[in-house]
Design a protein around this motif. Structure first.
Motif, PDB file in Angstrom:
ATOM      1  N   VAL A  47       0.842  -1.194   0.000  1.00 42.88           N
ATOM      2  CA  VAL A  47       0.000   0.000   0.000  1.00 42.88           C
ATOM      3  C   VAL A  47       0.879   1.246   0.000  1.00 42.88           C
ATOM      4  CG1 VAL A  47      -1.831   1.250   1.206  1.00 42.88           C
ATOM      5  CG2 VAL A  47      -1.785  -1.252   1.277  1.00 42.88           C
ATOM      6  N   LYS A  68      -5.806   9.314   2.556  1.00 39.41           N
ATOM      7  CA  LYS A  68      -7.058   8.665   2.956  1.00 39.41           C
ATOM      8  C   LYS A  68      -7.402   8.904   4.422  1.00 39.41           C
ATOM      9  CE  LYS A  68      -9.340   4.136   2.896  1.00 39.41           C
ATOM     10  NZ  LYS A  68      -9.226   2.722   2.437  1.00 39.41           N
ATOM     11  N   VAL A  97      -1.780  -2.734   7.421  1.00 41.14           N
ATOM     12  CA  VAL A  97      -1.718  -2.979   5.975  1.00 41.14           C
ATOM     13  C   VAL A  97      -1.212  -4.391   5.729  1.00 41.14           C
ATOM     14  CG1 VAL A  97      -1.438  -0.579   5.256  1.00 41.14           C
ATOM     15  CG2 VAL A  97       0.578  -1.884   5.907  1.00 41.14           C
ATOM     16  N   ASN A  98      -1.787  -5.018   4.699  1.00 41.91           N
ATOM     17  CA  ASN A  98      -1.404  -6.397   4.388  1.00 41.91           C
ATOM     18  C   ASN A  98      -1.918  -6.762   3.000  1.00 41.91           C
ATOM     19  OD1 ASN A  98      -0.251  -8.906   4.957  1.00 41.91           O
ATOM     20  ND2 ASN A  98      -2.169  -9.741   5.747  1.00 41.91           N
ATOM     21  N   ASN A  99      -1.020  -7.296   2.167  1.00 40.54           N
ATOM     22  CA  ASN A  99      -1.412  -7.792   0.838  1.00 40.54           C
ATOM     23  C   ASN A  99      -2.183  -6.754   0.021  1.00 40.54           C
ATOM     24  OD1 ASN A  99      -0.268 -10.374   1.170  1.00 40.54           O
ATOM     25  ND2 ASN A  99      -2.078 -11.068   2.302  1.00 40.54           N
ATOM     26  N   GLY A 100      -1.697  -5.515   0.048  1.00 37.61           N
ATOM     27  CA  GLY A 100      -2.287  -4.472  -0.778  1.00 37.61           C
ATOM     28  C   GLY A 100      -3.559  -3.851  -0.231  1.00 37.61           C
ATOM     29  N   GLU A 101      -3.929  -4.209   0.984  1.00 37.17           N
ATOM     30  CA  GLU A 101      -5.146  -3.666   1.581  1.00 37.17           C
ATOM     31  C   GLU A 101      -4.829  -2.986   2.907  1.00 37.17           C
ATOM     32  OE1 GLU A 101      -8.034  -6.752   1.938  1.00 37.17           O
ATOM     33  OE2 GLU A 101      -8.274  -6.990  -0.236  1.00 37.17           O
ATOM     34  N   ASP A 102      -5.607  -1.951   3.218  1.00 37.23           N
ATOM     35  CA  ASP A 102      -5.453  -1.264   4.501  1.00 37.23           C
ATOM     36  C   ASP A 102      -6.712  -1.449   5.330  1.00 37.23           C
ATOM     37  OD1 ASP A 102      -7.192   1.425   3.947  1.00 37.23           O
ATOM     38  OD2 ASP A 102      -6.000   0.943   2.169  1.00 37.23           O
ATOM     39  N   LYS A 103      -6.528  -1.538   6.642  1.00 34.63           N
ATOM     40  CA  LYS A 103      -7.653  -1.778   7.551  1.00 34.63           C
ATOM     41  C   LYS A 103      -7.522  -0.844   8.750  1.00 34.63           C
ATOM     42  CE  LYS A 103      -9.794  -5.448  10.349  1.00 34.63           C
ATOM     43  NZ  LYS A 103     -11.113  -5.469   9.714  1.00 34.63           N
TER      44      LYS A 103
END
Length: 431
Positions: free
Chosen positions: A19, A27, A409-415
């Motif tokens: 990311v 964001k 963030v992990n594997n192209g995703e943010d949480k």
């Protein structure tokens, strides 16, 4: 600036977990804590592998004081790691995250009556008893509730680890634990003869934090296993578990030379095997309590640069929109960090020696002193790395500054796992 975990550079911009850090700043705004989930999980798995959790039934217990949220509790539960808590608030966080209570070690040098009762009622696996006051209260409370509570005794082993004076805890002059050299520990063991509602399962020691050498841990192993043998021979007390605490050092700046998780674990296991063979005793279940070394390098903080003040022939101050409220360690311990501009990662022209200053109304609110940085201007997004431990957990509302949000963030995703505190949140308890 050293890259950690899944950090990588693409089109001159820093990515974490696939990311873009620049997009994260857009964001969620800044300041912002960003955690590399893959790195945390990888560290958990390394500890379990090299500390022989599967083969020898040893245990890794995450020291939650480093960084604890409900999501972090869920993560370490998924990874099969135990949890060490030091307050009612940390215990309650674990409870609300549905962390298994039997896998919790409850530490603290002055647990309150309410905290002790909460721990007993929730079914905490182990109380790490720190003093006579706690021991007496725990016995009385468990007697009233007709419960038997498993405990460790915290030992002050007399080891003076070479680290900052505020974060070394193994020497005799410490607020923690029963000292060996003055006989307090043995007095505590004697008291157990009259106590029926506490069960001494093990002994625990913690010699300090940010320790780079294995030798203090080898000394700790020597002392603790000698103690296991002495308790069996002189008191007929069998110690089944030995907890060596945490404190393993990590990289913050190029001055740090940390050893790997593998090297620390293997040296401690090797020393334990040798010592038990020498003493002709059974190897007990061994516990390590890493905190910083699980999360420090996995966390970073993003800031926006505001004013740049150049004092000719003196210093250039680069001010950011956070500071000691989200990272007190530089002010508290003179801790060092590295930084960079997230979308100018490959720039090698226009180097400036600057001091990164926070926004608090304190002269001591300095994050990094005299660091070289390239092509810097107001509006840039600056990252400080290795802030995963004791950043969020020691954050404050000094100057009425709201606390930062936390993103994994992990594997192209943010949480988003923790929201930004609003001004309304800030005043929510005021009447």
């Amino acid at each position: 600036m050293k890259l950690h975990g899944t950090m990588g550079i693409k089109d001159n911009t820093l990515y974490i977990g696939g990311v873009s850090t620049k997009e994260l700043a857009k964001k969620y705004n800044t300041p912002l804590y960003v955690f590399d989930e893959e790195l945390i999980r990888g560290n958990c798995r390394e500890y379990k592998e090299f500390f022989k959790v599967k083969e020898n039934k040893n245990k890794i217990a995450y020291a939650g004081k480093a960084f604890l949220t409900k999501y972090m509790c869920q993560l370490i539960n998924e990874e099969g790691v135990y949890l060490d808590v030091v307050s009612g608030g940390e215990l309650y966080t674990a409870h609300k995250a549905n962390f298994p209570m039997e896998r919790i070690l409850f530490h603290g040098n002055n647990k309150t009556l309410d905290e002790i009762e909460m721990g007993v009622n929730l079914g905490v696996g182990i109380f790490v008893v720190d003093n006579f006051y706690e021991l007496d209260i725990l016995e009385k409370l468990c007697c009233e509730k007709n419960k038997v509570q498993n405990i460790y005794f915290r030992v002050t082993p007399g080891i003076d680890a070479h680290t900052h004076k505020y974060i070394k805890t193994g020497q005799i002059d410490s607020k923690f634990g029963f000292a060996l050299t003055n006989g307090d520990f043995y007095m505590a063991v004697e008291k157990l003869k009259d106590y029926k509602n506490v069960n001494l399962m093990g002994i625990h020691a913690h010699i300090g934090s940010q320790i780079f050498e294995v030798s203090p841990y080898e000394e700790e192993v020597d002392i603790m296993l000698n103690l296991v043998k002495k308790l069996k021979e002189d008191y007929n007390v069998e110690i089944k578990e030995v907890d060596f605490g945490g404190g393993i050092g990590v990289y913050y700046t190029e001055n740090d030379r940390p050893k790997s998780i593998k090297e620390f674990c293997e040296k401690i296991i090797e020393k334990c095997d040798e010592k038990c063979q020498e003493l002709n005793i059974k190897v007990p279940t061994l516990i390590l309590e890493p905190g910083r070394s699980l999360v420090a390098n996995a966390g970073s903080t993003l800031y926006s640069i505001g004013s740049i003040k150049e004092i000719k022939d003196v210093r250039t101050y680069v001010s950011v929109d956070g500071g000691m409220t989200d990272n007190i360690r530089p002010s508290l311990y003179q801790a060092g960090y590295e930084c960079a501009i997230v979308d100018k990662m490959n720039n090698e022209e226009g180097s400036h020696k600057v001091t990164i200053a926070g926004k608090c109304c304190e002269s001591g609110d300095i994050l990094i002193s005299n660091t070289n940085i390239f092509d810097i201007e107001s509006g840039d997004i600056l990252i400080t790395t290795s802030t995963g431990a004791y950043g969020y957990s020691m954050a404050s509302n000094y100057n009425k500054i709201p606390k930062n949000p936390v993103v994994f963030v992990n594997n192209g995703e943010d949480k988003l796992i923790c929201k930004r505190q609003s001004y309304e949140d800030l005043l929510s308890l005021e009447l």
